[in-house]
Design a protein around this motif. Structure first.
Motif, PDB file in Angstrom:
ATOM      1  N   ARG A 146       0.816  -1.219   0.000  1.00  0.00           N
ATOM      2  CA  ARG A 146       0.000   0.000   0.000  1.00  0.00           C
ATOM      3  C   ARG A 146       0.853   1.274   0.000  1.00  0.00           C
ATOM      4  NH1 ARG A 146      -3.434  -3.555   3.713  1.00  0.00           N
ATOM      5  NH2 ARG A 146      -1.658  -3.268   5.066  1.00  0.00           N
ATOM      6  N   ILE A 147       2.053   1.194  -0.547  1.00  0.00           N
ATOM      7  CA  ILE A 147       2.945   2.359  -0.589  1.00  0.00           C
ATOM      8  C   ILE A 147       2.258   3.539  -1.285  1.00  0.00           C
ATOM      9  CG2 ILE A 147       5.171   3.251  -1.415  1.00  0.00           C
ATOM     10  CD1 ILE A 147       5.474   1.116   0.770  1.00  0.00           C
ATOM     11  N   THR A 148       1.619   3.265  -2.400  1.00  0.00           N
ATOM     12  CA  THR A 148       0.948   4.326  -3.158  1.00  0.00           C
ATOM     13  C   THR A 148      -0.139   4.994  -2.327  1.00  0.00           C
ATOM     14  OG1 THR A 148       1.395   3.118  -5.195  1.00  0.00           O
ATOM     15  CG2 THR A 148      -0.310   4.799  -5.293  1.00  0.00           C
ATOM     16  N   GLU A 149      -0.920   4.186  -1.632  1.00  0.00           N
ATOM     17  CA  GLU A 149      -1.994   4.734  -0.807  1.00  0.00           C
ATOM     18  C   GLU A 149      -1.441   5.561   0.342  1.00  0.00           C
ATOM     19  OE1 GLU A 149      -1.849   1.695  -2.026  1.00  0.00           O
ATOM     20  OE2 GLU A 149      -3.820   1.037  -2.696  1.00  0.00           O
ATOM     21  N   TYR A 150      -0.345   5.107   0.943  1.00  0.00           N
ATOM     22  CA  TYR A 150       0.261   5.865   2.040  1.00  0.00           C
ATOM     23  C   TYR A 150       0.721   7.231   1.546  1.00  0.00           C
ATOM     24  CZ  TYR A 150       0.549   1.244   4.303  1.00  0.00           C
ATOM     25  OH  TYR A 150       0.264   0.009   4.821  1.00  0.00           O
ATOM     26  N   ALA A 151       1.365   7.244   0.374  1.00  0.00           N
ATOM     27  CA  ALA A 151       1.852   8.513  -0.178  1.00  0.00           C
ATOM     28  C   ALA A 151       0.690   9.447  -0.513  1.00  0.00           C
ATOM     29  CB  ALA A 151       2.700   8.250  -1.422  1.00  0.00           C
ATOM     30  N   ALA A 152      -0.346   8.920  -1.112  1.00  0.00           N
ATOM     31  CA  ALA A 152      -1.507   9.746  -1.462  1.00  0.00           C
ATOM     32  C   ALA A 152      -2.168  10.297  -0.199  1.00  0.00           C
ATOM     33  CB  ALA A 152      -2.506   8.938  -2.285  1.00  0.00           C
ATOM     34  N   ALA A 153      -2.193   9.501   0.856  1.00  0.00           N
ATOM     35  CA  ALA A 153      -2.808   9.952   2.111  1.00  0.00           C
ATOM     36  C   ALA A 153      -2.023  11.093   2.747  1.00  0.00           C
ATOM     37  CB  ALA A 153      -2.914   8.781   3.086  1.00  0.00           C
ATOM     38  N   GLN A 154      -0.759  11.238   2.407  1.00  0.00           N
ATOM     39  CA  GLN A 154       0.051  12.321   2.950  1.00  0.00           C
ATOM     40  C   GLN A 154      -0.146  13.628   2.197  1.00  0.00           C
ATOM     41  OE1 GLN A 154       3.951  10.451   2.959  1.00  0.00           O
ATOM     42  NE2 GLN A 154       3.730   9.967   5.129  1.00  0.00           N
ATOM     43  N   THR A 155      -0.905  13.586   1.128  1.00  0.00           N
ATOM     44  CA  THR A 155      -1.235  14.808   0.393  1.00  0.00           C
ATOM     45  C   THR A 155      -2.629  15.243   0.831  1.00  0.00           C
ATOM     46  OG1 THR A 155      -2.346  13.728  -1.467  1.00  0.00           O
ATOM     47  CG2 THR A 155       0.063  13.904  -1.598  1.00  0.00           C
ATOM     48  N   ASN A 156      -3.109  16.297   0.249  1.00  0.00           N
ATOM     49  CA  ASN A 156      -4.477  16.746   0.527  1.00  0.00           C
ATOM     50  C   ASN A 156      -5.466  16.154  -0.461  1.00  0.00           C
ATOM     51  OD1 ASN A 156      -3.783  18.346   2.725  1.00  0.00           O
ATOM     52  ND2 ASN A 156      -3.171  20.029   1.382  1.00  0.00           N
ATOM     53  N   ALA A 157      -5.067  15.088  -1.115  1.00  0.00           N
ATOM     54  CA  ALA A 157      -5.897  14.505  -2.173  1.00  0.00           C
ATOM     55  C   ALA A 157      -7.054  13.686  -1.601  1.00  0.00           C
ATOM     56  CB  ALA A 157      -5.033  13.605  -3.044  1.00  0.00           C
ATOM     57  N   TYR A 158      -8.087  13.627  -2.382  1.00  0.00           N
ATOM     58  CA  TYR A 158      -9.195  12.715  -2.116  1.00  0.00           C
ATOM     59  C   TYR A 158      -8.813  11.407  -2.809  1.00  0.00           C
ATOM     60  CZ  TYR A 158     -13.611  10.328  -2.792  1.00  0.00           C
ATOM     61  OH  TYR A 158     -14.596   9.367  -2.800  1.00  0.00           O
ATOM     62  N   ILE A 159      -8.917  10.303  -2.086  1.00  0.00           N
ATOM     63  CA  ILE A 159      -8.502   9.011  -2.626  1.00  0.00           C
ATOM     64  C   ILE A 159      -9.735   8.162  -2.848  1.00  0.00           C
ATOM     65  CG2 ILE A 159      -7.117   6.944  -2.212  1.00  0.00           C
ATOM     66  CD1 ILE A 159      -5.483   8.714  -0.222  1.00  0.00           C
ATOM     67  N   ASN A 160      -9.849   7.628  -4.052  1.00  0.00           N
ATOM     68  CA  ASN A 160     -10.960   6.752  -4.401  1.00  0.00           C
ATOM     69  C   ASN A 160     -10.384   5.448  -4.933  1.00  0.00           C
ATOM     70  OD1 ASN A 160     -13.405   5.669  -5.086  1.00  0.00           O
ATOM     71  ND2 ASN A 160     -13.722   6.989  -6.865  1.00  0.00           N
ATOM     72  N   HIS A 161     -10.566   4.366  -4.201  1.00  0.00           N
ATOM     73  CA  HIS A 161     -10.079   3.051  -4.643  1.00  0.00           C
ATOM     74  C   HIS A 161     -11.114   2.408  -5.555  1.00  0.00           C
ATOM     75  CE1 HIS A 161      -6.754   2.623  -1.740  1.00  0.00           C
ATOM     76  NE2 HIS A 161      -7.500   3.462  -1.038  1.00  0.00           N
ATOM     77  N   ILE A 162     -10.638   1.896  -6.644  1.00  0.00           N
ATOM     78  CA  ILE A 162     -11.549   1.175  -7.546  1.00  0.00           C
ATOM     79  C   ILE A 162     -11.043  -0.245  -7.686  1.00  0.00           C
ATOM     80  CG2 ILE A 162     -12.446   1.030  -9.881  1.00  0.00           C
ATOM     81  CD1 ILE A 162     -12.239   4.056 -10.031  1.00  0.00           C
TER      82      ILE A 162
END
Length: 162
Positions: A146-162
């Motif tokens: 989940r490296i990608t998800e961890y990095a995205a969570a450190q931004t202000n981005a909204y994360i949508n898993h598909i």
């Protein structure tokens, strides 16, 4: 074309890509630096498991022996797995052992993540989004961690898993 015009053209192409909604494809190179096991380590895990366990079913033994022989001959893990059609019970063992290896390493990264360690991909994601709240960045990864998800969570981005 002179070097300055070529460089300018390349920069313009990069700006066009970034200003649109790019697709980023992330492979295991993003994970290996965090200690997530690659195919060689996973192959060694499976070799150890199969060499340390006895299987009664003759078909299972034959397939495992063929699989181990493929690895001995220098085939990569994916190639060896494609070469040998394993019975379902052996496929389940392979999936479990590989998952245990990856999940263990991923847990260590997660511990660092929740302690505040910055994931390297964060700066890439922030650069691409560049304070544009409407920017969409599509990320495709075949990684099981989940490296990608961890990095995205450190931004202000909204994360949508598909």
């Amino acid at each position: 074309m002179d070097e300055n015009k070529t460089q300018e053209k390349v920069f313009n192409i990069i700006q066009d890509v970034i200003s649109n909604n790019p697709v980023i494809i992330i492979g295991s190179g993003a994970s290996v630096s965090y200690g997530i096991p690659g195919m060689n380590k996973l192959a060694n895990t499976l070799k150890s498991y199969f060499n340390g366990n006895v299987f009664e079913d003759e078909k299972c033994k034959q397939n495992i022996d063929k699989f181990l022989k493929c690895l001995e001959l220098g085939m990569g893990l994916e190639e060896a797995l494609l070469e040998v059609k394993m019975p379902q019970n052996i496929e389940q063992i392979i999936a479990r052992e590989v998952w245990n290896e990856i999940a263990s390493a991923d847990r260590q990264v997660y511990e660092k993540f929740i302690q505040g360690e910055i994931i390297n991909l964060k700066s890439l994601f922030e650069y691409i989004v560049y304070n544009d709240p409407n920017k969409i960045v599509n990320i495709i990864t075949t990684n099981y961690d989940r490296i990608t998800e961890y990095a995205a969570a450190q931004t202000n981005a909204y994360i949508n898993h598909i």
